[in-house]
Design an enzyme around this catalytic site. Sequence first.
Site, PDB file in Angstrom:
ATOM      1  N   GLY A   1       0.729  -1.113   0.081  1.00 33.14           N
ATOM      2  CA  GLY A   1       0.139  -0.060  -0.056  1.00 33.14           C
ATOM      3  C   GLY A   1       0.922   1.371   0.058  1.00 33.14           C
ATOM      4  O   GLY A   1       0.437   2.423   0.486  1.00 33.14           O
TER       5      GLY A   1
ATOM      6  N   HIS B   1       2.247   0.890 -13.114  1.00 33.17           N
ATOM      7  CA  HIS B   1       3.048  -0.466 -13.485  1.00 33.17           C
ATOM      8  C   HIS B   1       4.606  -0.064 -13.527  1.00 33.17           C
ATOM      9  O   HIS B   1       5.238   0.942 -13.897  1.00 33.17           O
ATOM     10  CB  HIS B   1       2.767  -0.860 -14.807  1.00 33.17           C
ATOM     11  CG  HIS B   1       3.456  -1.993 -15.035  1.00 33.17           C
ATOM     12  ND1 HIS B   1       3.205  -3.490 -14.761  1.00 33.17           N
ATOM     13  CD2 HIS B   1       4.517  -2.403 -15.911  1.00 33.17           C
ATOM     14  CE1 HIS B   1       3.712  -4.189 -15.131  1.00 33.17           C
ATOM     15  NE2 HIS B   1       4.862  -3.744 -15.654  1.00 33.17           N
TER      16      HIS B   1
ATOM     17  N   ASP C   1      -6.807  -5.334 -22.205  1.00 33.75           N
ATOM     18  CA  ASP C   1      -5.593  -6.045 -22.357  1.00 33.75           C
ATOM     19  C   ASP C   1      -4.953  -5.774 -21.059  1.00 33.75           C
ATOM     20  O   ASP C   1      -4.957  -4.833 -20.436  1.00 33.75           O
ATOM     21  CB  ASP C   1      -4.964  -5.701 -23.454  1.00 33.75           C
ATOM     22  CG  ASP C   1      -5.887  -5.972 -24.614  1.00 33.75           C
ATOM     23  OD1 ASP C   1      -6.607  -7.134 -24.566  1.00 33.75           O
ATOM     24  OD2 ASP C   1      -6.108  -5.177 -25.760  1.00 33.75           O
TER      25      ASP C   1
HETATM   26  C1  GRF Z   1       4.074  -1.201  -7.272  1.00 31.27           C
HETATM   27  O1  GRF Z   1       5.475  -1.460  -7.719  1.00 31.27           O
HETATM   28  C2  GRF Z   1       3.300  -1.153  -8.308  1.00 31.27           C
HETATM   29  O2  GRF Z   1       3.813  -0.376  -9.466  1.00 31.27           O
HETATM   30  C3  GRF Z   1       2.828  -2.489  -8.761  1.00 31.27           C
HETATM   31  O3  GRF Z   1       2.816  -3.031  -7.592  1.00 31.27           O
HETATM   32  C4  GRF Z   1       3.601  -2.567  -6.438  1.00 31.27           C
HETATM   33  C5  GRF Z   1       2.633  -2.017  -5.473  1.00 31.27           C
HETATM   34  O4  GRF Z   1       3.334  -1.677  -4.234  1.00 31.27           O
HETATM   35  N1  GRF Z   1       1.754  -2.588  -9.751  1.00 31.27           N
HETATM   36  P1  GRF Z   1       2.385  -0.661  -3.032  1.00 31.27           P
HETATM   37  O5  GRF Z   1       1.485  -1.889  -2.566  1.00 31.27           O
HETATM   38  O6  GRF Z   1       1.824   0.400  -3.602  1.00 31.27           O
HETATM   39  O7  GRF Z   1       3.683  -0.483  -2.194  1.00 31.27           O
END
Ligand code: GRF
Length: 199
Positions: free
Chosen positions: A12, A108, A142
């Site tokens: 989080g 991402h 997608d």
């Molecule tokens: C992050 O690296 C995000 O890009 C990916 O999952 C991770 C989540 O981290 N989708 P957090 O739970 O926000 O610390």
Amino acid sequence: MKRLGILISGRGSNFEAIANNVTAGNIEAEIAVVLSNRSAAAGLDLARARGLNAECLPSKGLDREIYDRMLVESLERNRVDLVCLAGFMRLLSGWFIRQFPGRILNIHPSLLPAFPGLDAQHQALAHGVKITGCTVHFVDEDLDAGPIILQTAVPVEDSDTVESLSARILREEHRIYSEAIRVVLGGRYCLQGRRIVLD
Ligand code: GRF
């Protein structure tokens, strides 16, 4: 005031960065609900500690459409305008995505379209790229493929491990996710084909 729904599965930290920017007045919105599909998600405790509305909807063993209907029920009950996926580790159905057209964002940890899917930082190291980064994009049907709102490049050092690289990318994630939310809430963009052009 626009209302955000934030979907998480774990740590989080992106949620926290968004919440800090909401509190600081940098994002003109309120967090209507934080939803997790895992009861053990540390982000749920962070949300509760801030006095936010945090709900756990366990997804284990549930059919995708049934689960997505539960999510939509909560998001609608909480009158959410913009859905922010922040480490939400579950694919959403086309039906879910069609309930919030142009109103679902994801972050991402790579420069998409490079390294979609799981373990993007590991994929970047294994491939040997010298530059990677992170991407905030609209979610379409997608995986990791919708129109790109913001990206930032992050250098890969020779000494990097998955952990050190992930930490360097994460600092940028925390910055650009809030910036992208500001752009979208402010309507400061237009869509040309699959290109987002910022005003
Ligand atoms: C992050 O690296 C995000 O890009 C990916 O999952 C991770 C989540 O981290 N989708 P957090 O739970 O926000 O610390």
